[in-house]
Design a protein around this motif. Structure first.
Motif, short mmCIF file in Angstrom:
data_model
loop_
_atom_site.label_atom_id
_atom_site.label_comp_id
_atom_site.label_asym_id
_atom_site.label_seq_id
_atom_site.Cartn_x
_atom_site.Cartn_y
_atom_site.Cartn_z
N GLN A 89 -28.30 -6.76 -3.68
CA GLN A 89 -27.87 -7.04 -5.05
C GLN A 89 -27.92 -8.56 -5.26
O GLN A 89 -27.01 -9.27 -4.85
CB GLN A 89 -26.45 -6.53 -5.29
N GLU A 91 -27.53 -10.38 -7.82
CA GLU A 91 -26.61 -10.99 -8.78
C GLU A 91 -25.28 -11.34 -8.13
O GLU A 91 -24.93 -10.84 -7.07
CB GLU A 91 -26.36 -10.06 -9.97
N GLN A 92 -24.57 -12.26 -8.77
CA GLN A 92 -23.22 -12.59 -8.35
C GLN A 92 -22.24 -11.93 -9.31
O GLN A 92 -22.58 -11.61 -10.44
CB GLN A 92 -23.02 -14.11 -8.35
N ARG A 93 -21.03 -11.75 -8.86
CA ARG A 93 -20.02 -11.14 -9.71
C ARG A 93 -18.64 -11.53 -9.21
O ARG A 93 -18.37 -11.53 -8.01
CB ARG A 93 -20.16 -9.62 -9.70
N ARG A 116 -24.00 -17.55 -4.85
CA ARG A 116 -24.46 -17.71 -6.24
C ARG A 116 -23.33 -17.58 -7.25
O ARG A 116 -23.58 -17.57 -8.46
CB ARG A 116 -25.54 -16.67 -6.53
#
Length: 423
Positions: A89, A91-93, A116
């Protein structure tokens, strides 16, 4: 997300996690736990956990300083921060959660792919949990039906005031909107219940709104009253806020708000007037054309770099030229913001060393000509300060470019939602 939005802790995380990226096929490492006074941080790497825990403690200390309301670590369990890395994955969250059961408040922040992750998203999630905990601390009942839900604008605004670079940037954004005739009422800001992740102009206004509230002499009592209403699930009406701030009515409150934003008019332009054009001009000055200073004895086609000044510093004509260049560099800072002056001073010290400028008065008796090592150290210091300032100016420019792009796309016109369910 631009690099200006990354903080030191996530920069360090890049280094700490480098070996993890290089061993993608290895089985995931078991979670390790790092404990501090207020936090329990779990993740695959103890070094990463320690960096994040230290930063979180620093942010929490700033929260207490700003609000005057310290978090009682002896009454509730520590905050939990959970770190996860998932190469599948990209993306960062940053997400947050809380639950209250029989007086026990369990609050967590989860960071997915910290390399990130956006620093300000992390701070906003943390501030939301902190404000809710402060609201619970004010209660005398041990059992409550549900944990409080601090207003989103208040949590975001508090996060935006934790570190001075955020506050200064937000003033620029707010002033830009006011100058363009797009002023936002304070009463509107206080209705924003949900703000999307990322950087938005609305978040800058939240930061300004909280800075406005923190400027009141009774800020601690005001924030306590705000949290009490949040605990009771009551909205923050403009009428109530006007009463708390001593304004005659909502109209008077809005006038105070407008004056607050516009009172930065004298301070912010000086800060924002410094651009890369100024540092680029300085760079050009540092490649010295001797004829500009009337030194025709040196070849017209040759420009002297700072390094050349060092290697030729024993030539009398070069020393005299260096003295004039140093004076010109310092003079170029006239009327420029204070942040520009220390860097120019460093360059002035370098050229004075090349010129072997003797101090005035009795101190001349103790003067010694700097050796090459000392002169080179001064050059390194001046170059370092100039490069750091250029990086800061680039970050400001990138932020404003991103902000303007989002404005043109219509995405930041109204990202705040007033009817979304509270998280």
């Amino acid at each position: 997300m631009m690099r200006a939005m990354r903080i030191l802790m996530f920069s360090v995380v890049v280094l700490v996690l480098a070996h993890v990226a290089g061993a993608a096929e290895a089985p995931p490492a078991p979670a390790t736990l790092v404990k501090t006074r207020h936090f329990r941080v779990t993740g695959p790497d103890a070094g990463v956990n320690s960096v994040i825990a230290s930063y979180a403690e620093s942010a929490l200390a700033h929260c207490s300083q700003l609000t005057g309301l310290p978090v009682r670590y002896d009454r509730f369990p520590p905050f939990h921060i959970e770190i996860f890395s998932d190469t599948n994955q990209p993306e960062q969250r940053v997400t947050r959660s809380q639950r209250l059961s029989e007086g026990i408040l369990d609050q967590r922040v989860r960071v997915l792919n910290p390399v990130r992750a956006d620093t300000e998203d992390f701070l906003e999630a943390l501030c939301w949990l902190v404000l809710n905990r402060l609201a619970v601390q004010q209660q005398t009942r041990l059992v409550m039906p549900a944990p409080p839900q601090a207003p989103e604008w208040l949590a975001v605004g508090l996060a935006q005031n934790l570190f001075p670079q955020y506050a200064q940037r937000n003033r620029q954004v707010a002033l830009q909107r006011w100058r363009a005739g797009r002023a936002t009422r304070l009463a509107e800001v206080t209705t924003w219940r949900l703000l999307p992740e990322g950087r938005w102009a609305d978040k800058a206004l939240c930061g300004e709104a909280v800075e406005f509230l923190l400027a009141t002499p009774e800020r601690t009592a005001l924030l306590a009253a705000l949290l009490e209403r949040a605990m009771a699930g009551r909205d923050l009406s403009a009428d109530w806020l006007a009463q708390q701030l001593g304004a005659k009515d909502v109209r008077a409150l809005e006038k105070q708000w407008d004056l607050w934003v516009l009172h930065w008019e004298d301070a912010v332009p000086n800060f924002g007037a410094l651009t890369r054009q100024n540092t680029d001009t300085l760079r050009e000055m540092l490649h010295v054309d001797p004829t500009t200073y009337g030194f025709t004895a040196l070849p017209v086609s040759v420009r002297l770099t700072p390094q050349a000044f060092i290697t030729r510093r024993k030539e009398p004509v070069v020393r005299r030229l260096a003295e004039q260049v140093g004076q010109a560099v310092l003079s170029s800072g006239l009327g420029r913001p204070p942040e520009y002056q220390p860097m120019l001073g460093a360059w002035g010290a370098f050229f004075d060393a090349v010129a072997d400028v003797r101090p005035p008065g009795w101190r001349r008796l103790f003067h010694r000509t700097p050796n090459e090592k000392q002169v080179r150290a001064l050059l390194v210091a001046a170059e370092s300060q100039l490069a750091a300032l250029e990086q800061t100016l680039d970050q400001r420019r990138d932020y404003m470019v991103e902000f303007e792009q989002k404005q043109r796309q219509g995405r930041s016109a109204a990202p705040a939602s007033t009817n979304a369910p509270a998280r």
